[in-house]
Design an enzyme around this catalytic site. Structure first.
Site, PDB file in Angstrom:
ATOM      1  N   LYS A   2      -7.474   7.780  11.464  1.00  0.00           N
ATOM      2  CA  LYS A   2      -7.219   7.474  10.063  1.00  0.00           C
ATOM      3  C   LYS A   2      -8.311   6.529   9.544  1.00  0.00           C
ATOM      4  O   LYS A   2      -9.400   6.963   9.273  1.00  0.00           O
ATOM      5  CB  LYS A   2      -5.820   6.867   9.921  1.00  0.00           C
ATOM      6  CG  LYS A   2      -4.718   7.710  10.618  1.00  0.00           C
ATOM      7  CD  LYS A   2      -4.440   9.012   9.919  1.00  0.00           C
ATOM      8  CE  LYS A   2      -3.607  10.002  10.718  1.00  0.00           C
ATOM      9  NZ  LYS A   2      -2.385   9.540  11.291  1.00  0.00           N
TER      10      LYS A   2
ATOM     11  N   TYR B  26       6.517   7.662  13.361  1.00  0.00           N
ATOM     12  CA  TYR B  26       5.743   8.913  13.232  1.00  0.00           C
ATOM     13  C   TYR B  26       6.437  10.013  14.050  1.00  0.00           C
ATOM     14  O   TYR B  26       6.741   9.811  15.234  1.00  0.00           O
ATOM     15  CB  TYR B  26       4.343   8.618  13.780  1.00  0.00           C
ATOM     16  CG  TYR B  26       3.354   9.732  13.814  1.00  0.00           C
ATOM     17  CD1 TYR B  26       2.902  10.336  12.647  1.00  0.00           C
ATOM     18  CD2 TYR B  26       2.825  10.168  15.031  1.00  0.00           C
ATOM     19  CE1 TYR B  26       1.963  11.341  12.692  1.00  0.00           C
ATOM     20  CE2 TYR B  26       1.874  11.169  15.075  1.00  0.00           C
ATOM     21  CZ  TYR B  26       1.446  11.756  13.903  1.00  0.00           C
ATOM     22  OH  TYR B  26       0.506  12.755  13.957  1.00  0.00           O
TER      23      TYR B  26
ATOM     24  N   ASP C 277       2.924   0.671  16.332  1.00  0.00           N
ATOM     25  CA  ASP C 277       1.953   1.597  15.754  1.00  0.00           C
ATOM     26  C   ASP C 277       1.525   0.967  14.433  1.00  0.00           C
ATOM     27  O   ASP C 277       2.281   0.938  13.467  1.00  0.00           O
ATOM     28  CB  ASP C 277       2.599   2.975  15.544  1.00  0.00           C
ATOM     29  CG  ASP C 277       1.603   4.015  15.057  1.00  0.00           C
ATOM     30  OD1 ASP C 277       0.643   3.640  14.362  1.00  0.00           O
ATOM     31  OD2 ASP C 277       1.805   5.214  15.348  1.00  0.00           O
TER      32      ASP C 277
HETATM   33  C1  LIG Z   1      -1.702  10.211  12.424  1.00  0.00           C
HETATM   34  C2  LIG Z   1      -0.848   9.229  13.105  1.00  0.00           C
HETATM   35  C3  LIG Z   1      -0.740   9.230  14.490  1.00  0.00           C
HETATM   36  C4  LIG Z   1      -1.395  10.263  15.353  1.00  0.00           C
HETATM   37  O1  LIG Z   1      -2.785  10.289  15.251  1.00  0.00           O
HETATM   38  P1  LIG Z   1      -3.570  11.608  15.696  1.00  0.00           P
HETATM   39  O2  LIG Z   1      -4.964  11.182  15.854  1.00  0.00           O
HETATM   40  O3  LIG Z   1      -3.353  12.620  14.625  1.00  0.00           O
HETATM   41  O4  LIG Z   1      -2.954  12.055  17.003  1.00  0.00           O
HETATM   42  C5  LIG Z   1       0.046   8.261  15.077  1.00  0.00           C
HETATM   43  N1  LIG Z   1       0.699   7.355  14.334  1.00  0.00           N
HETATM   44  C6  LIG Z   1       0.620   7.325  13.004  1.00  0.00           C
HETATM   45  C7  LIG Z   1       1.360   6.288  12.231  1.00  0.00           C
HETATM   46  C8  LIG Z   1      -0.148   8.269  12.334  1.00  0.00           C
HETATM   47  O5  LIG Z   1      -0.211   8.254  11.009  1.00  0.00           O
END
Ligand SMILES: *Cc1c(COP(=O)(O)O)cnc(C)c1O
Length: 401
Positions: A214, A117, A189
């Site tokens: 998400k 990311y 992640d």
């Molecule tokens: C969206 C996302 C983040 C960050 O999340 P936020 O709540 O927007 O800070 C981190 N890693 C991945 C893979 C993402 O899709």
């Protein structure tokens, strides 16, 4: 298609994940029978007597250190992740940055997957570099070959699979084996799969990170992050959250918990709908290729099938070459797919992307315009019709150009 909920009982007959996220972290008897843990707002916590006060002897000691609302979400996530503890942070990005800050010190070397990311990358090149931590980016397709990049001061390896925007899979067990042999910590992640469809700790990964923004929240109305960790890594993550003063307001925590309760049914739909859409798009004349690891034609499919028990609603396509005006016509014609960042909510989304400007260990080569899609919970026939009519606009604009 595996759905992640069939053969997942613990060795001692524990509850399956979909049951855990419905039941864990709730104790209605404690709250006069109400199904959900209340939203507890508070900074000050009053102690029963002087002795308890000076010894911090109480279930809750201060708002920032936790309350019934945050504890409820942490308990449910811990049951799902299977680690030693879960920290909640104000965003997905802050979960990533807090975990890295917890594990690294000046002079350390970090191996970071090139397809991570992008804001994670910005943190490494910005703040971590300033703090004296050096980052080397590596090709996501390196499995045990990652050994060649390890230095005496390599302290951690960070993974994200599938890769951000472009969906490359990583051989997590191979990388973890190399890391473990050398006492190096691993972080992943895991936002795309969620702990329902991929279990980092079961494969030996020390730190499992979620942008709860998400799929945990699932309604595009909260920013939140979670860090699950084991052993020494958990102790460091927990201590670092305390030192940094990381806390999340109870309304956002309660919304995340509410989202978590229905995550299994939402993900089952996202999975099925995205796969159907990916297959439909693969057969379209406007599409050059589809990047979705659950498609048998995908280069990462074998790894996905081996290690994951499901796929979520996000994937990308490369269109056949068309002029920029045709790409603009496609996006502007979309009526149901919204144009916007983030994903994981109930609604479908589409964005253009181009990784060529910032990746360093790999070369991003797309034969045409790249589009990332999130398939939401709308009716599939309506979503296909929306893309179909947007393709008509794309074709018209191509011919005009
Ligand atoms: C969206 C996302 C983040 C960050 O999340 P936020 O709540 O927007 O800070 C981190 N890693 C991945 C893979 C993402 O899709």
């Amino acid at each position: 298609m595996a759905d992640g909920h069939e053969d997942d009982a613990g060795a001692n007959g524990g509850l399956r994940p979909a049951t855990k996220i419905v039941h864990s972290g709730r104790d209605p008897r404690r709250f006069d029978g109400f199904v959900n843990t209340p939203v507890v707002r508070g900074s000050t916590v009053l102690y029963a007597n002087y002795d308890d006060l000076i010894h911090h002897r109480a279930r809750y000691t201060y708002g920032r250190h936790g309350n019934p609302t945050s504890e409820s979400l942490q308990t449910a996530l811990k049951a799902l992740e299977g680690g030693d503890g879960v920290a909640i942070t104000p965003s997905g990005l802050s979960a990533v940055t807090t975990a890295l800050l917890a594990l690294l010190v000046s002079g350390d070397h970090l191996l970071m997957v090139d397809t991570v990311y992008r804001p994670t990358r910005n943190f490494c090149d910005g703040l971590l570099a300033r703090l004296g931590v050096e980052t080397t980016y590596y090709d996501p397709l390196l499995g045990e070959g990652i050994e060649g990049l390890i230095r005496p001061n390599t302290r951690a390896i960070f993974l994200e699979a599938p890769g951000s925007q472009s969906f490359e899979m990583q051989d997590v067990p191979a990388i973890v084996a190399v890391a473990k042999a050398r006492g190096i910590l691993t972080l992943i992640d895991n936002t795309w799969a969620t702990p329902l469809f991929f279990k980092p700790h079961a494969l030996g990964v020390d730190v499992s990170i979620q942008a709860g923004t998400k799929y945990i929240c699932g309604h595009a109305d909260v920013s939140i992050g979670t860090i699950s960790a084991v052993g020494e890594a958990w102790k460091k993550v927990h201590a670092t959250c305390g030192l940094l003063g990381i806390t999340v307001g109870p309304d956002d925590v309660a919304l995340a918990a509410r989202g978590l309760r229905t995550m299994a049914v939402r993900l089952a739909h996202h999975q099925q709908a995205a796969l159907e859409m990916a297959q439909w798009l693969a057969a379209r004349p406007e599409v050059s290729r589809v990047m979705h690891p659950a498609l048998p034609s995908d280069p990462g499919h074998a790894i996905w099938k081996r290690d994951f028990c499901g796929a979520s609603g996000l994937f990308s396509i490369i269109l056949k070459p068309v002029p920029p005006a045709a790409v603009a016509a496609f996006f502007d014609a979309l009526k149901l797919f919204g144009m916007g960042y983030s994903w994981g909510g109930y609604e479908s989304l589409a964005i253009p992307f181009d990784c060529s400007a910032y990746r360093t260990a790999t070369k991003w080569q797309a034969e045409g315009p790249a589009v990332r899609l999130h398939i939401g919970l709308e009716d599939m026939a309506d979503l296909k019709a929306d893309i179909d009519q947007a393709f008509a606009s794309l074709r018209a604009a191509s011919q005009a150009g």
